[in-house]
Design an enzyme around this catalytic site. Structure first.
Site, PDB file in Angstrom:
ATOM      1  CB  CYS A  87     -28.610  38.835  12.193  1.00  0.00           C
ATOM      2  SG  CYS A  87     -29.525  38.942  10.644  1.00  0.00           S
ATOM      3  CG  HIS A 195     -31.937  36.357  14.599  1.00  0.00           C
ATOM      4  ND1 HIS A 195     -31.721  37.619  15.096  1.00  0.00           N
ATOM      5  CD2 HIS A 195     -31.969  36.482  13.247  1.00  0.00           C
ATOM      6  CE1 HIS A 195     -31.642  38.483  14.087  1.00  0.00           C
ATOM      7  NE2 HIS A 195     -31.782  37.820  12.956  1.00  0.00           N
ATOM      8  CD  GLU A 197     -31.880  37.316  18.715  1.00  0.00           C
ATOM      9  OE1 GLU A 197     -30.897  36.555  18.628  1.00  0.00           O
ATOM     10  OE2 GLU A 197     -32.224  38.088  17.789  1.00  0.00           O
TER      11      GLU A 197
END
Lengths: 224, 89
Positions: A87, A195, A197
């Site tokens: 990002c 993302h 994660e």
């Protein structure tokens, strides 16, 4: 030995601890690195996580690329260390010249915060080696400036070298050629807007990001 | 010598401009007809101390290239006046 991933924290970064936690859940070691430090220490790979480094003033990543740690990140990237930008980290890597192209305001000018299906286009990168070509991954996006753009010549090179590693299924932001993630020619530097994660635990709604984070750990050559 | 500079930063021709396109689409809905080719950018105003106009301009070109623009997608046009002229005028 455990692969150790350094996660860079700039003023305004907000995904560093999520990223460290996701890496550690996969058996890696994570360490938050301060942007003002000049050295990377003993890490085996670097992740530049999401957030709003230096407030995104001027352009996202434009000021972060001059943070002291970036000299070490650029040197490490040039010597082959895995470097991944997620990002805002993707924006930093394009501003730093480690990845081609640039990230523009989303088509439609909306901040996008949604789940997004990604397609793995190439497994030949430090972010996708553990996946299979054609895999579809459910991973969230959370950005205003994720509209990937580059010159027609650069796009032709990216396609010829298979540097487009991830695309969107259903383009949310206007990115040229549906690009969600690209790598450098050496394939050790990768940037992506989604993302992984945030898709690393069933409680979050998806574990599809783990194959990407696992690829980073796999890419590290750790002496036995 | 002190100069006042205005840097007009615009996307390169051919690079999509989501902000400009949105403004263009909004214009007729607000009753403003006949307007097209809307491109949006940003302007940066600053004062610069330099030996002469040429040196100031060279420094401004360098800062635009390295920092104030992303040359992959943007360029800047530079307008400069001597600051004393501004005060007198």
């Amino acid at each position: 030995m455990t692969a150790k991933v350094g996660v860079v924290r700039f003023p305004g970064t907000n995904c560093e601890f999520d990223t460290v936690e996701a890496i550690e859940a996969l058996g890696g070691a994570g360490e938050v690195l301060w942007h003002g430090d000049a050295a990377l220490g003993d890490v085996d790979a670097v992740v530049i996580p999401g957030g709003f480094a230096h407030g995104d003033y001027l352009r996202p990543g434009a000021i972060a690329r001059f943070s002291p740690i970036m000299t070490a990140v650029i040197d490490a990237a040039n010597s082959g260390m895995p470097v991944v930008g997620i990002c805002n980290g993707f924006q930093v890597l394009t501003e730093a010249g480690l990845l081609p192209g640039a990230l523009q305001k989303n088509a439609g000018l909306k901040f996008l915060n949604d789940w997004q299906i990604l397609r793995v286009e190439s497994t030949n990168s430090v972010l996708t080696s553990a996946a299979s070509t054609g895999d579809e991954l459910n991973v969230p996006i959370n950005h205003f400036e994720g509209n990937y753009t580059c010159s027609p010549e650069t796009l032709a090179e990216l396609q010829a070298n298979e540097q487009i590693v991830l695309t969107y299924v259903g383009n949310p932001n206007g990115s040229i050629a549906d690009i969600a993630g690209v790598c450098n020619e050496g394939r050790n530097v990768v940037g992506l807007m989604p993302h992984p994660e945030r898709a690393s635990n069933a409680l979050l709604g998806s574990t599809d990001g783990n194959v990407l984070l696992q690829s980073i750990l796999d890419s590290v050559t750790v002496p036995a | 010598m002190l100069f006042h500079a205005v840097l007009d930063i615009q996307l390169h021709p051919g690079i999509a401009d989501p902000q400009g396109s949105t403004i263009e689409r909004a214009l007729p809905t607000l009753g403003f007809d006949g307007m097209s080719n809307v491109r949006s950018g940003k302007s940066i105003h600053l004062d610069i101390e330099a030996h002469d106009a040429g040196a100031a301009e060279a420094q401004l070109h360098e800062v635009c290239e390295k920092f104030l623009t992303n040359p992959v997608i943007e360029g800047a046009s530079i307008t400069m006046v001597e600051a004393a002229t501004v005060q007198a005028g």
